[in-house]
Design an enzyme around this catalytic site. Structure first.
Site, mmCIF file in Angstrom:
data_model
loop_
_atom_site.group_PDB
_atom_site.id
_atom_site.type_symbol
_atom_site.label_atom_id
_atom_site.label_comp_id
_atom_site.label_asym_id
_atom_site.label_seq_id
_atom_site.Cartn_x
_atom_site.Cartn_y
_atom_site.Cartn_z
ATOM 1 N N HIS A 64 0.842 -1.196 0.000
ATOM 2 C CA HIS A 64 0.000 0.000 0.000
ATOM 3 C C HIS A 64 0.875 1.242 0.000
ATOM 4 C CE1 HIS A 64 -2.840 3.062 1.412
ATOM 5 N NE2 HIS A 64 -3.775 2.295 0.885
ATOM 6 N N GLU B 239 -4.278 1.609 -7.588
ATOM 7 C CA GLU B 239 -4.656 2.747 -6.764
ATOM 8 C C GLU B 239 -3.712 3.918 -7.043
ATOM 9 O OE1 GLU B 239 -6.536 0.634 -2.829
ATOM 10 O OE2 GLU B 239 -4.412 1.131 -2.751
#
Length: 311
Positions: free
Chosen positions: A124, A201
Site C-alpha cells: 500500500h 490505486e
C-alpha cells in the site's frame, strides 16, 4: 483480435479495507451488520423475493467479497462468519493488511493462514511512504503469502498524494509505464501458476474527493493486462484479477465496466458504512447479471433473464 469468450473466467471482486479507522467494537458491528444485510437481500424464503433469488444466484456464482480489518480484529472478524447463519449469497473472504516475508517475522503469514485468512494486502502507498517498503520487499512478501496458501493483493499506482495530474494521453501513458514497471518488479520470483490480485490505486487519488477518471483507469488496466508479465502468468495458469481502488465507491463500477477491464473494486472510506458497501456489491452483481443476459448465459443455465431487483 480474437473474440471474447462467452463466459468470464475471472470472478468479480468487491472488497473493503477498514485501515485503522475502526475500533475493535466497530469492526465487529460492521461485519455482523453487513452479514445481516446480505442475508436479508439474498434470502430465498418467500415467493415475493423471486427476483432477489436471481440476484443471490448471480452473487454466489460470480462474485467474491472480501473484508480486510486491522490485525488485532482479524481473528474475531473471521469468527463472526463462523457464528453467523449461512446465506444463499457468497462467502466472505477475510484478509490482512500486511505480513512479513518470513513465517516467523513481524506478522507471520503462516499464522495468518492458520487462523483462516484468505488474502493479504501488500505494498500500500502508505506503507511505502511511511515504512520505506519497496517493490523488492513486496515481491518477497507475495512469495510468502502464496507459499502459505493465500492470495496476495498487490497495490500499485503512480504519483504522489495530492498531486493530481493533468488529464490526457500524456499523463495516462506515463502512468501506464510506471505502473506496469511496478507490477513486473512486485511479481519478480512469484510463482506464475498461482493467483494474484492487483489493486490499481493511483496515489494521488487515495483520499481524494473523486476517483481517477474512467479513461485513465481503463488505459492503465489495459496496459497491465497486455504486459508480458501478466500474459506470461496467464499462459502458465496463474490468474490475475485487477481491482480499482483510490476513492472508489458506489456508482463507479458501472462506468468502468468494459470487456477485459477491471474485475472489481477495492474500497476504503467510501465502503465504511455497511449500506454503502452492500450498495457497491449490488452494483457489481447487476453488471455481471447484465453481462450474462447479453451473452445468453442465464438462458443456457435455465434461469429467467429478468434483471434482479434489490430492496
Amino acid at each position: 483480435m480474437s473474440s471474447p469468450p462467452p463466459c468470464r473466467q475471472r470472478r468479480r471482486l468487491v472488497g473493503v479495507s477498514t485501515k485503522m479507522y475502526f475500533s475493535h467494537a466497530r469492526t465487529t458491528k460492521f461485519i455482523t451488520s453487513f452479514l445481516d444485510l446480505m442475508q436479508h437481500h439474498t434470502s430465498s424464503t418467500t415467493t415475493e423475493q423471486s427476483n432477489s433469488n436471481l440476484a443471490a444466484a448471480a452473487l454466489a456464482s460470480k462474485i467474491d467479497i472480501f473484508i480486510i480489518p486491522d490485525h488485532l480484529s482479524l481473528q474475531s472478524a473471521i469468527n463472526c462468519t463462523a457464528n453467523h447463519p449461512p446465506t444463499d449469497g457468497p462467502k466472505i473472504l477475510f484478509g490482512a493488511q500486511n505480513c512479513h516475508w518470513e513465517d516467523h517475522g513481524e506478522v507471520s503469514p503462516a499464522v495468518l493462514a492458520e487462523i483462516g485468512c484468505s488474502v493479504v494486502e501488500l505494498n500500500h502507498a502508505e506503507r511505502r511512504r511511511y515504512f520505506g517498503e519497496t517493490d523488492a520487499t513486496t515481491a518477497k512478501k507475495a512469495q510468502a503469502v502464496i507459499r502459505n496458501g493465500m492470495i496476495p493483493i498487490l497495490c500499485v499506482g503512480e504519483g504522489s498524494p495530492g498531486e493530481v495530474p493533468t488529464p490526457g494521453k500524456t499523463s495516462r501513458e506515463a502512468a501506464e509505464k510506471e505502473v506496469v514497471g511496478q507490477v513486473e518488479r512486485c511479481l519478480e520470483g512469484v510463482d506464475p501458476t498461482k493467483e494474484v490480485w492487483l489493486a490499481y490505486e493511483p496515489v494521488w487519488a487515495i483520499g481524494a474527493k473523486e476517483p481517477a477518471g474512467v479513461e485513465h483507469v481503463s488505459g492503465v488496466v489495459r496496459a497491465i493486462r497486455r504486459s508480458a508479465v501478466v500474459n506470461g502468468r496467464e499462459e502458465r495458469g496463474g490468474m490475475t484479477r485487477i481491482l480499482y481502488g483510490g476513492s472508489a465507491g458506489p456508482g463507479l463500477f458501472g462506468r468502468l465496466k468494459e470487456e477485459d477491464g477491471v474485475d472489481g473494486l477495492f474500497l476504503g472510506r467510501f465502503g465504511h458504512e455497511e449500506g454503502q458497501f452492500w450498495k457497491t456489491v449490488r452494483e457489481v452483481a447487476e453488471v455481471e447479471w447484465e453481462g450474462e443476459v447479453r451473452l445468453g448465459g442465464c438462458q443456457s443455465a435455465g434461469r429467467s433473464c429478468r434483471s434482479p431487483v434489490y430492496n
